[in-house]
Design an enzyme around this catalytic site. Sequence first.
Site, mmCIF file in Angstrom:
data_model
loop_
_atom_site.group_PDB
_atom_site.id
_atom_site.type_symbol
_atom_site.label_atom_id
_atom_site.label_comp_id
_atom_site.label_asym_id
_atom_site.label_seq_id
_atom_site.Cartn_x
_atom_site.Cartn_y
_atom_site.Cartn_z
ATOM 1 N N ASP A 1 57.409 18.977 43.190
ATOM 2 C CA ASP A 1 57.260 18.415 41.846
ATOM 3 C C ASP A 1 55.782 18.217 41.529
ATOM 4 O OD1 ASP A 1 58.042 17.414 39.424
ATOM 5 O OD2 ASP A 1 58.638 15.451 40.184
ATOM 6 N N ARG B 1 51.946 18.601 35.779
ATOM 7 C CA ARG B 1 50.873 17.605 35.726
ATOM 8 C C ARG B 1 49.579 18.141 36.336
ATOM 9 N NH1 ARG B 1 54.634 13.066 38.045
ATOM 10 N NH2 ARG B 1 55.992 14.894 38.126
ATOM 11 N N ARG C 1 51.117 25.037 31.632
ATOM 12 C CA ARG C 1 52.020 24.649 32.730
ATOM 13 C C ARG C 1 52.279 25.807 33.692
ATOM 14 N NH1 ARG C 1 55.044 20.257 32.421
ATOM 15 N NH2 ARG C 1 56.771 21.252 33.496
ATOM 16 N N SER D 1 66.255 24.113 39.474
ATOM 17 C CA SER D 1 67.538 23.407 39.447
ATOM 18 C C SER D 1 68.441 23.932 38.329
ATOM 19 C CB SER D 1 67.295 21.902 39.236
ATOM 20 O OG SER D 1 66.922 21.658 37.907
ATOM 21 N N ASN E 1 66.955 22.987 35.160
ATOM 22 C CA ASN E 1 65.662 23.556 34.726
ATOM 23 C C ASN E 1 65.797 24.598 33.609
ATOM 24 O OD1 ASN E 1 64.040 23.337 37.993
ATOM 25 N ND2 ASN E 1 63.934 21.954 36.247
ATOM 26 N N ARG F 1 59.138 14.415 48.900
ATOM 27 C CA ARG F 1 59.063 14.654 47.451
ATOM 28 C C ARG F 1 57.624 14.426 47.008
ATOM 29 N NH1 ARG F 1 62.983 13.937 42.377
ATOM 30 N NH2 ARG F 1 61.453 14.707 40.899
ATOM 31 N N LEU G 1 66.367 11.642 43.485
ATOM 32 C CA LEU G 1 66.821 12.835 44.206
ATOM 33 C C LEU G 1 67.003 14.047 43.297
ATOM 34 C CD1 LEU G 1 69.416 11.737 46.890
ATOM 35 C CD2 LEU G 1 67.213 12.831 47.230
ATOM 36 N N GLU H 1 65.421 10.914 56.444
ATOM 37 C CA GLU H 1 64.306 10.006 56.160
ATOM 38 C C GLU H 1 63.570 10.538 54.939
ATOM 39 O OE1 GLU H 1 63.741 7.191 57.753
ATOM 40 O OE2 GLU H 1 65.385 7.561 59.138
#
Length: 257
Positions: free
Chosen positions: A32, A36, A45, A77, A80, A200, A207, A219
Amino acid sequence: MAEEKKGIGFGENAGSGTDGLTVPAHVAMILDGNGRWAKKRGLPRQMGHKKGCETLEEMIEICAEMGIRYLTVYAFSTENWRRPQDEVGALMQLFRYYAKRLLKRAKKSNVRVKMIGEKRRFSPDLIEAIDLLERETKDNTGMTFIFAVNYGARDEITRAVRHMAEDCKAGTLKPEEITEACVSSYLDTAGIPDPDLLIRTSGELRLSNFLLWQLAYSEFYITDCLWPDFNREELLSAIRQYNKRERRFGGVSAAVK
Ligand code: FPP
């Protein structure tokens, strides 16, 4: 006996920075922050996605070199597709380009490649590229690289439930045979152990419909680093954190037993 293929396969991690650390067998990553990263630089982008693909290429080699046996990344995803058409188009173009490069690199590095998600929504040439990647690398014995595209965990679970219902109807599966192991075997990740560590990037605490079943006891490591900036040092920080965690899988600490 067939000679073991050479490559940056697992077990060849000397000098990779992991000395003295337990390397998780399966690392999952939510990539991710591409948008940005680009915005911070006044770039479109798409440039963030391009840099993100370059980072991913490097990360596959670094993970294989460290001895990680499975690397699963969330690349695109089921949600998306809602992005502007030009961004989706640019992502598909990148996918085309990097699929070809990945094939060459995976063969050289002895990496096995597998896709999870629903590929029917892609164009025929992309479906062929995915099939080729899987077919040509299926016998590789190094790290398994799993890319989730047009993937959503709810969609994956829904498809699995439908499939189980069909098998029950056909008489090849009995309802009483539906155990957790049976459900796992109907998921796209059948045969792949659950992730030990989820990373992440870009600081979001959610999630986003990724591996909802498989991440039950993983974890989590969340970093503010944007995906295009993710590197070996960042991965090592995650692995060091992972080494400090005590995994109890719902049991009690060894210290209180
Ligand atoms: C999230 O950043 C990233 C994506 C939606 C795609 C990332 C995938 C790759 C770089 C791997 C290559 C995969 C393909 C299919 C070419 P974002 O755009 O959500 O970033 P933001 O949250 O900063 O806007």
